[in-house]
Design a protein around this motif. Structure first.
Motif, PDB file in Angstrom:
ATOM      1  N   PRO A  15       0.832  -1.202   0.000  1.00 16.77           N
ATOM      2  CA  PRO A  15       0.000   0.000   0.000  1.00 16.77           C
ATOM      3  C   PRO A  15       0.870   1.258   0.000  1.00 16.77           C
ATOM      4  O   PRO A  15       1.954   1.272   0.579  1.00 16.77           O
ATOM      5  CB  PRO A  15      -0.782  -0.111   1.302  1.00 16.77           C
ATOM      6  N   GLU A  16       0.388   2.309  -0.667  1.00 20.21           N
ATOM      7  CA  GLU A  16       1.131   3.570  -0.672  1.00 20.21           C
ATOM      8  C   GLU A  16       1.003   4.287   0.662  1.00 20.21           C
ATOM      9  O   GLU A  16       1.949   4.925   1.107  1.00 20.21           O
ATOM     10  CB  GLU A  16       0.662   4.453  -1.821  1.00 20.21           C
ATOM     11  N   GLU A  70      -0.664   2.926  15.103  1.00 17.44           N
ATOM     12  CA  GLU A  70      -1.832   3.381  14.348  1.00 17.44           C
ATOM     13  C   GLU A  70      -1.597   4.695  13.606  1.00 17.44           C
ATOM     14  O   GLU A  70      -2.500   5.247  12.997  1.00 17.44           O
ATOM     15  CB  GLU A  70      -3.025   3.500  15.285  1.00 17.44           C
ATOM     16  N   GLY A  71      -0.365   5.201  13.644  1.00 17.78           N
ATOM     17  CA  GLY A  71      -0.045   6.425  12.917  1.00 17.78           C
ATOM     18  C   GLY A  71       0.032   6.166  11.421  1.00 17.78           C
ATOM     19  O   GLY A  71       0.416   5.082  10.987  1.00 17.78           O
ATOM     20  N   GLU A  72      -0.309   7.165  10.639  1.00 19.24           N
ATOM     21  CA  GLU A  72      -0.274   6.992   9.183  1.00 19.24           C
ATOM     22  C   GLU A  72       1.160   7.053   8.668  1.00 19.24           C
ATOM     23  O   GLU A  72       1.947   7.889   9.094  1.00 19.24           O
ATOM     24  CB  GLU A  72      -1.099   8.081   8.493  1.00 19.24           C
ATOM     25  N   ILE A  73       1.473   6.133   7.745  1.00 20.53           N
ATOM     26  CA  ILE A  73       2.781   6.123   7.090  1.00 20.53           C
ATOM     27  C   ILE A  73       2.578   6.112   5.581  1.00 20.53           C
ATOM     28  O   ILE A  73       1.558   5.637   5.087  1.00 20.53           O
ATOM     29  CB  ILE A  73       3.656   4.925   7.535  1.00 20.53           C
ATOM     30  N   LYS A  74       3.566   6.650   4.879  1.00 22.15           N
ATOM     31  CA  LYS A  74       3.503   6.732   3.422  1.00 22.15           C
ATOM     32  C   LYS A  74       4.763   6.106   2.831  1.00 22.15           C
ATOM     33  O   LYS A  74       5.876   6.333   3.312  1.00 22.15           O
ATOM     34  CB  LYS A  74       3.388   8.186   2.987  1.00 22.15           C
ATOM     35  N   LEU A  75       4.603   5.352   1.767  1.00 17.57           N
ATOM     36  CA  LEU A  75       5.714   4.693   1.086  1.00 17.57           C
ATOM     37  C   LEU A  75       6.658   5.727   0.493  1.00 17.57           C
ATOM     38  O   LEU A  75       6.233   6.665  -0.175  1.00 17.57           O
ATOM     39  CB  LEU A  75       5.174   3.783  -0.015  1.00 17.57           C
ATOM     40  N   VAL A  76       7.973   5.549   0.752  1.00 15.06           N
ATOM     41  CA  VAL A  76       8.995   6.467   0.248  1.00 15.06           C
ATOM     42  C   VAL A  76       9.823   5.802  -0.856  1.00 15.06           C
ATOM     43  O   VAL A  76      10.036   6.378  -1.915  1.00 15.06           O
ATOM     44  CB  VAL A  76       9.930   6.935   1.385  1.00 15.06           C
TER      45      VAL A  76
END
Length: 96
Positions: A15-16, A70-76
């Motif tokens: 997931p992104e 539960e924090g949001e993460i984004k693909l780098v």
């Protein structure tokens, strides 16, 4: 996100954006692992390849101050190469 990274994410079914908890549940079922490293999540995933180099590395970054599971993460980024084991995949991610 770069086009090549987005394509690899699609190939590896990553997931992104997600949470560390959801990413860990996704990867743990397929011999993968994650580590929290400051504001990054380092991931080693498994994707079958007949040459035996089945592991890839990926990095995610927290997008908010919530650095819990539960924090949001984004693909780098995702490694351009594959590795023999998840240790080498995590080592790649640590250098990013």
């Amino acid at each position: 996100m770069k086009k090549a990274t987005a394509q690899k994410a699609k190939t590896y079914r990553l997931p992104e954006t997600t949470t560390p908890e959801m990413l860990e549940m996704r990867l743990m079922n397929d011999r993968g692992s994650i580590l929290t490293f400051g504001d990054l999540i380092l991931a080693a995933g498994y994707f079958y390849d007949p040459n035996g180099r089945c592991y890839y590395g990926a990095t995610y970054r927290f997008t908010t101050e919530d650095h819990t599971c539960e924090g949001e993460i984004k693909l780098v980024s995702i490694s351009g190469e594959t590795f023999l084991d998840n240790g080498h995949a995590i080592a790649w991610a640590m250098q990013q």
